[in-house]
Design an enzyme around this catalytic site. Structure first.
Site, PDB file in Angstrom:
ATOM      1  CE  LYS A   1       3.125   7.474   2.569  1.00 14.79           C
ATOM      2  NZ  LYS A   1       4.123   6.192   2.520  1.00 14.79           N
TER       3      LYS A   1
ATOM      4  CB  VAL B   1       1.197   6.891   9.966  1.00 12.68           C
ATOM      5  CG1 VAL B   1       1.738   8.070  10.365  1.00 12.68           C
ATOM      6  CG2 VAL B   1       0.167   7.406   8.858  1.00 12.68           C
TER       7      VAL B   1
ATOM      8  N   GLY C   1       5.475   3.489  10.272  1.00  7.30           N
ATOM      9  CA  GLY C   1       5.278   2.063   9.851  1.00  7.30           C
ATOM     10  C   GLY C   1       6.089   1.114  10.825  1.00  7.30           C
TER      11      GLY C   1
ATOM     12  N   GLY D   1      20.423   4.627  -0.454  1.00  3.68           N
ATOM     13  CA  GLY D   1      19.289   3.966  -0.765  1.00  3.68           C
ATOM     14  C   GLY D   1      18.060   4.600   0.275  1.00  3.68           C
TER      15      GLY D   1
ATOM     16  CG  ASP E   1       6.029  10.284   3.248  1.00  7.21           C
ATOM     17  OD1 ASP E   1       5.437   9.369   2.756  1.00  7.21           O
ATOM     18  OD2 ASP E   1       6.688  10.265   4.382  1.00  7.21           O
TER      19      ASP E   1
ATOM     20  CE  LYS F   1       4.755   8.600   6.224  1.00  7.17           C
ATOM     21  NZ  LYS F   1       6.107   8.880   6.447  1.00  7.17           N
TER      22      LYS F   1
HETATM   23  N1  LIG Z   1       9.769   1.152   1.633  1.00  7.29           N
HETATM   24  C1  LIG Z   1       9.203   1.557   3.006  1.00  7.29           C
HETATM   25  O1  LIG Z   1       9.833   1.632   3.914  1.00  7.29           O
HETATM   26  C2  LIG Z   1       7.904   1.938   3.235  1.00  7.29           C
HETATM   27  C3  LIG Z   1       7.353   2.292   4.400  1.00  7.29           C
HETATM   28  C4  LIG Z   1       5.850   2.385   4.350  1.00  7.29           C
HETATM   29  C5  LIG Z   1       4.988   2.410   3.313  1.00  7.29           C
HETATM   30  N2  LIG Z   1       5.498   2.349   2.297  1.00  7.29           N
HETATM   31  C6  LIG Z   1       4.602   2.084   0.876  1.00  7.29           C
HETATM   32  O2  LIG Z   1       4.459   0.796   0.575  1.00  7.29           O
HETATM   33  C7  LIG Z   1       4.479   0.716  -0.892  1.00  7.29           C
HETATM   34  C8  LIG Z   1       5.373  -0.104  -1.306  1.00  7.29           C
HETATM   35  O3  LIG Z   1       6.670   0.527  -1.030  1.00  7.29           O
HETATM   36  P1  LIG Z   1       8.195  -0.122  -1.685  1.00  7.29           P
HETATM   37  O4  LIG Z   1       9.106   0.566  -0.981  1.00  7.29           O
HETATM   38  O5  LIG Z   1       8.199  -1.590  -1.505  1.00  7.29           O
HETATM   39  O6  LIG Z   1       7.824   0.381  -3.268  1.00  7.29           O
HETATM   40  P2  LIG Z   1       8.710  -0.182  -4.367  1.00  7.29           P
HETATM   41  O7  LIG Z   1       9.978  -0.723  -3.966  1.00  7.29           O
HETATM   42  O8  LIG Z   1       8.732   0.803  -5.509  1.00  7.29           O
HETATM   43  O9  LIG Z   1       7.709  -1.581  -4.959  1.00  7.29           O
HETATM   44  C9  LIG Z   1       6.710  -1.114  -5.607  1.00  7.29           C
HETATM   45  C10 LIG Z   1       6.296  -2.429  -6.355  1.00  7.29           C
HETATM   46  O10 LIG Z   1       4.960  -2.300  -6.844  1.00  7.29           O
HETATM   47  C11 LIG Z   1       5.039  -2.810  -8.324  1.00  7.29           C
HETATM   48  N3  LIG Z   1       3.886  -2.284  -9.209  1.00  7.29           N
HETATM   49  C12 LIG Z   1       3.936  -0.918  -9.498  1.00  7.29           C
HETATM   50  N4  LIG Z   1       2.884  -0.858 -10.454  1.00  7.29           N
HETATM   51  C13 LIG Z   1       1.935  -2.141 -10.344  1.00  7.29           C
HETATM   52  C14 LIG Z   1       0.977  -2.450 -10.866  1.00  7.29           C
HETATM   53  N5  LIG Z   1       0.144  -1.759 -11.630  1.00  7.29           N
HETATM   54  N6  LIG Z   1       0.403  -3.897 -10.503  1.00  7.29           N
HETATM   55  C15 LIG Z   1       1.261  -4.557  -9.716  1.00  7.29           C
HETATM   56  N7  LIG Z   1       2.384  -4.203  -9.232  1.00  7.29           N
HETATM   57  C16 LIG Z   1       2.937  -2.992  -9.350  1.00  7.29           C
HETATM   58  C17 LIG Z   1       6.473  -2.574  -8.771  1.00  7.29           C
HETATM   59  O11 LIG Z   1       6.639  -3.472  -9.822  1.00  7.29           O
HETATM   60  P3  LIG Z   1       8.099  -3.479 -10.332  1.00  7.29           P
HETATM   61  O12 LIG Z   1       8.951  -4.190  -9.555  1.00  7.29           O
HETATM   62  O13 LIG Z   1       7.843  -4.187 -11.734  1.00  7.29           O
HETATM   63  O14 LIG Z   1       8.485  -2.103 -10.635  1.00  7.29           O
HETATM   64  C18 LIG Z   1       7.181  -2.919  -7.423  1.00  7.29           C
HETATM   65  O15 LIG Z   1       7.389  -4.207  -7.314  1.00  7.29           O
HETATM   66  C19 LIG Z   1       4.571   2.127  -1.262  1.00  7.29           C
HETATM   67  O16 LIG Z   1       3.225   2.826  -1.495  1.00  7.29           O
HETATM   68  C20 LIG Z   1       5.217   3.112  -0.151  1.00  7.29           C
HETATM   69  O17 LIG Z   1       4.709   4.276  -0.228  1.00  7.29           O
HETATM   70  C21 LIG Z   1       6.859   1.961   1.909  1.00  7.29           C
END
Ligand SMILES: NC(=O)c1ccc[n+]([C@@H]2O[C@H](COP(=O)([O-])OP(=O)(O)OC[C@H]3O[C@@H](n4cnc5c(N)ncnc54)[C@H](OP(=O)(O)O)[C@@H]3O)[C@@H](O)[C@H]2O)c1
Length: 342
Positions: A130, A157, A159, A211, A225, A229
């Site tokens: 976001k 938003v 999602g 988690g 957050d 949105k």
């Molecule tokens: N989880 C949900 O349900 C959800 C829902 C809607 C939106 N989102 C959004 O979607 C995005 C991802 O969420 P997530 O839950 O998957 O987050 P996450 O588990 O923290 O994963 C983030 C990923 O980004 C990588 N990363 C960090 N810096 C980087 C860089 N400079 N270059 C390349 N990769 C990099 C991290 O690497 P490492 O593995 O090495 O740390 C990790 O693999 C976030 O912006 C979150 O707000 C998440």
């Protein structure tokens, strides 16, 4: 074989891995239904990247999901140390850049630079992150327009639902108000407090153990957050707000005593995000909702939002996030971009 769509996954955490799995499991079905063959040609996390110009097959995608966190650079023989978009782009020429790095609201990085890079290299963008949209929505959209590419962000938003697609499709409506529960973590914590009669800190610990809450839960519990949105929604509706203009109340100030008093009076305490579109004002507030009302019955990690326009009222209830749900929203965006291209 259908038309190839080459995809880069930047960020390989919960959503990135769920997306790789869903693509592995569904790419053949998508190919037979829509004539589109999704090829993941590169994947990156914070420490490294793996690339394969001809696309990882289903088995390789599932094996990639088994590498440890920050371990994409171990995926031999495709692995590289460090992340360099120049290398990824020159070797793979992607059609779609999927941005799944963490949401960081001070600078928007690394997502903001990644998205601008992708646009400049002529790739469409799908993002679940976001922060770049919250900080630079107009700049991103106009840059994409000027380079002839598109950006989609359905996962940002509610999602787990097609909320954004519906909102953007309501072109003839005057949307007057958007209101609802936009953050799963804070809703889970408040639900725990009501159902188990525990204090905020105990409910937060439970959310972290499951988690549902991050080790640093402040973005969720302080309403950042949800406000982010609302900023994205406000931009879609062309009444852009800045995140600092949105008044926020943290759920950390809700005590068990508040919950008990509210229940005795026939209310439920919820964190409600609201955007008065005409007035250009928004807030994230702690509200006492009569028990019989819809939002009072949206519990746990569920989200709910009501769109009120001059013509109608629509309500969405569903999961706000979760790896698999968010991955499906991202995949829907990839497929719809590919349709629009054909
Ligand atoms: N989880 C949900 O349900 C959800 C829902 C809607 C939106 N989102 C959004 O979607 C995005 C991802 O969420 P997530 O839950 O998957 O987050 P996450 O588990 O923290 O994963 C983030 C990923 O980004 C990588 N990363 C960090 N810096 C980087 C860089 N400079 N270059 C390349 N990769 C990099 C991290 O690497 P490492 O593995 O090495 O740390 C990790 O693999 C976030 O912006 C979150 O707000 C998440």
């Amino acid at each position: 074989m259908g038309r190839r769509v080459k995809v880069l996954l930047i960020g390989f955490g919960s959503v990135g891995r769920a997306l790789a799995k869903v693509i592995a499991l569904k790419r053949k079905i998508i190919n037979s239904r829509y004539g589109i063959l999704i090829d993941v040609v590169g994947v990156a996390d914070s420490k490294g990247m793996a690339l394969k110009a001809e696309g990882f097959d289903e088995y390789e995608l599932l094996k990639l999901c088994e590498v440890p966190r920050s371990g994409v650079n171990l995926f031999k023989p495709y692995a590289h140390q460090g992340v360099d978009l120049n290398i990824l782009y020159s070797n793979t020429q992607p059609d779609v850049h999927v941005e799944l790095t963490p949401s960081e609201y001070t600078s928007g990085e690394p997502g903001l630079s990644n998205i601008m890079y992708a646009i400049d290299r002529g790739a469409h963008v799908v993002t679940a992150n976001k922060a770049p949209l919250v900080l630079k929505y107009k700049e991103i959209v106009s840059r994409a327009l000027s380079r002839g590419v598109r950006i989609k962000f359905r996962a940002t938003v509610l999602g787990g639902t097609p909320f954004i697609s519906t909102l953007t499709s309501m072109r003839s409506h005057d949307v007057e108000r958007i209101e609802g529960i936009l953050n799963a973590t804070s809703n889970f914590i408040l639900t725990e407090m009501h159902e188990k009669l525990v204090e905020f800190t105990d409910a937060l610990k439970m959310a972290q153990a499951l988690g549902i809450a991050e080790a640093d839960p402040t973005l969720d519990i302080d309403g950042v957050d949800a406000a982010a949105k609302i900023v994205i929604i406000s931009n879609i509706l062309e009444r852009p707000l800045k995140i600092e203009e949105i008044n926020r109340e943290s759920i950390s100030r809700v005590s068990l005593r508040d919950i008990i008093d509210a229940v005795r009076q026939g209310y439920v305490i919820k964190s409600i995000a609201s955007f008065d579109v005409r007035g250009g004002k928004a807030s994230i507030r702690i509200a006492k909702i009569p028990r019989s009302e819809l939002f009072a019955q949206i519990n746990g990690v569920m989200n709910g939002v009501r769109i009120r326009s001059d013509a109608t009222e629509v309500v969405f209830i569903g999961r706000g996030g979760g790896g698999i749900e968010t991955a499906h929203s991202v995949l829907d965006d990839i497929v719809s971009l590919s349709f629009e291209d054909s």
